[in-house]
Design an enzyme around this catalytic site. Structure first.
Site, PDB file in Angstrom:
ATOM      1  CG  LEU A   1      -2.121   0.996   1.317  1.00 49.02           C
ATOM      2  CD1 LEU A   1      -3.315   0.653   1.982  1.00 49.02           C
ATOM      3  CD2 LEU A   1      -1.562   2.238   1.800  1.00 49.02           C
TER       4      LEU A   1
ATOM      5  CG  HIS B   1       9.242   3.633   8.809  1.00 49.05           C
ATOM      6  ND1 HIS B   1       8.711   4.781   8.238  1.00 49.05           N
ATOM      7  CD2 HIS B   1      10.584   3.919   8.297  1.00 49.05           C
ATOM      8  CE1 HIS B   1       9.687   5.607   7.927  1.00 49.05           C
ATOM      9  NE2 HIS B   1      10.759   4.948   7.776  1.00 49.05           N
TER      10      HIS B   1
END
Length: 347
Positions: free
Chosen positions: A132, A236
């Site tokens: 994505l 992240h």
């Protein structure tokens, strides 16, 4: 906002995907900035979209579906997402599973707990949502949510092509140099390759080299450098919102982390994913504006099988037991009119 829709990717989307791949900043295995690899992905997706055989129940083939977010006013592609029907068939699907070994010493009167990383292929055979990426210029107005959840409506509409378990890998912590503290502390010691080299090689050639070179023994977390220990299982910073979205859909982090960057792997039972479990079908009875009527419900709306799949945000209102009124902007984006069947789930 309403001029966006999700559709099946086509070979003509190569340049758009390549341009977006160059913006990812590394560590994004499913969208490498490599024309040859992206062309192979689009060809594989074209084969999957073109395969109309449903297959017998419980016989899930290894297919890849690539979806894109299209601005219907300009025709520009501004995002992409992928669905893998069955990981671990072409090459092993490796993860580290975090385990705890508890040992008690009677003489010392103490209990010692050691965390271990075990190399496993437990998640082989699962379906996966991944790849994505939303163009930085579009990160507002819920388009990331549309991209993410459109995959679950696609799965609901093609349920027999997917496994009973589904996973999502979140990118781990990458430092300002584009390196991975986890890779440097674990696998990098055995491969003589930087994280960027290994990540790129994996994106292009697959991860069989991991199987060939990775030590098979458990790794004691306490023996890793501090930098590697601190990032195990952390997403992240740009993936925190994605992690929350996955949790809201019913995914959970259950101790599996990525062998490259240590990012968390989230898993769920496919039929319990919220947007799959709550998806409903309906017949469009009328297309008309619903603003100000007090009846409108905001929803994700989808239609079409395989390569004809389209999904957009829309407003709808119940009309009889199996019918809905759909707003004209969504109807135009989806190419549907009265009498057509749609799938929908509350936004």
């Amino acid at each position: 906002m309403m001029s966006f829709r999700i559709r099946a990717a086509a070979p003509g989307d190569l340049q758009h995907l390549y341009d977006m791949a160059k913006l990812t900043g590394g560590g994004f295995t499913n969208l490498p900035p490599d024309r040859k690899a992206l062309t192979a992905k689009l060809e594989r997706a074209a084969a999957a979209f073109g395969n109309t055989e449903e297959g017998a129940p419980r016989e899930v083939k290894d297919e890849l579906f690539v979806l894109v977010l299209e601005d219907t006013t300009t025709g520009e592609v501004r995002g992409t997402a992928q669905i893998f029907t069955c990981v671990g068939q072409q090459w092993p699907f490796y993860s580290y599973r975090i385990a705890t070994l508890t040992q008690h010493s009677k003489e010392l009167g103490r209990t010692f707990r050691a965390e271990l990383l075990n190399l496993v292929t437990d998640l082989e055979g699962s379906s996966e949502v991944g790849g994505l990426f939303l163009h930085p210029g579009e990160r507002a107005g819920g388009l990331g949510l549309l991209l993410a959840r459109s995959r679950y409506l696609f799965i609901a509409m093609h349920r027999r092509r997917f496994a009973d378990r589904i996973l999502a890998e979140l990118r781990g912590i990458i430092d300002e140099r584009g390196g991975s503290p986890f890779w440097d502390g674990v696998a990098g010691r055995f491969f003589g390759m930087s994280f960027q080299e290994a990540d790129y090689f994996n994106a292009i050639n697959g991860n069989q080299f991991i199987a060939d070179l990775m030590p098979k023994h458990p790794v004691y977390v306490a023996m890793l450098p501090e930098g590697a220990r601190q990032v195990i299982g952390l997403p992240h910073p740009t993936g925190r919102a994605a992690m929350r979205m996955l949790e809201e859909e019913g995914f959970a982090a259950e101790g599996y982390v990525d062998i490259f960057d240590g990012g968390p792997t989230m898993t769920a039972r496919t039929d319990r994913v919220r947007s799959i479990a709550e998806a409903r079908t309906a017949t469009v009875t009328h297309v008309r504006a619903l603003e100000g009527t007090g009846q409108a419900r905001r929803a994700l709306v989808a239609t079409g099988r395989l390569s004809d799949y389209r999904c957009a945000y829309g407003e709808l209102a119940e009309d009889g037991p199996d019918g809905v009124v759909l707003d004209p902007v969504a109807a135009a984006a989806l190419g549907v009119s009265a009498g057509d069947t749609i799938w929908h789930v509350a936004r």
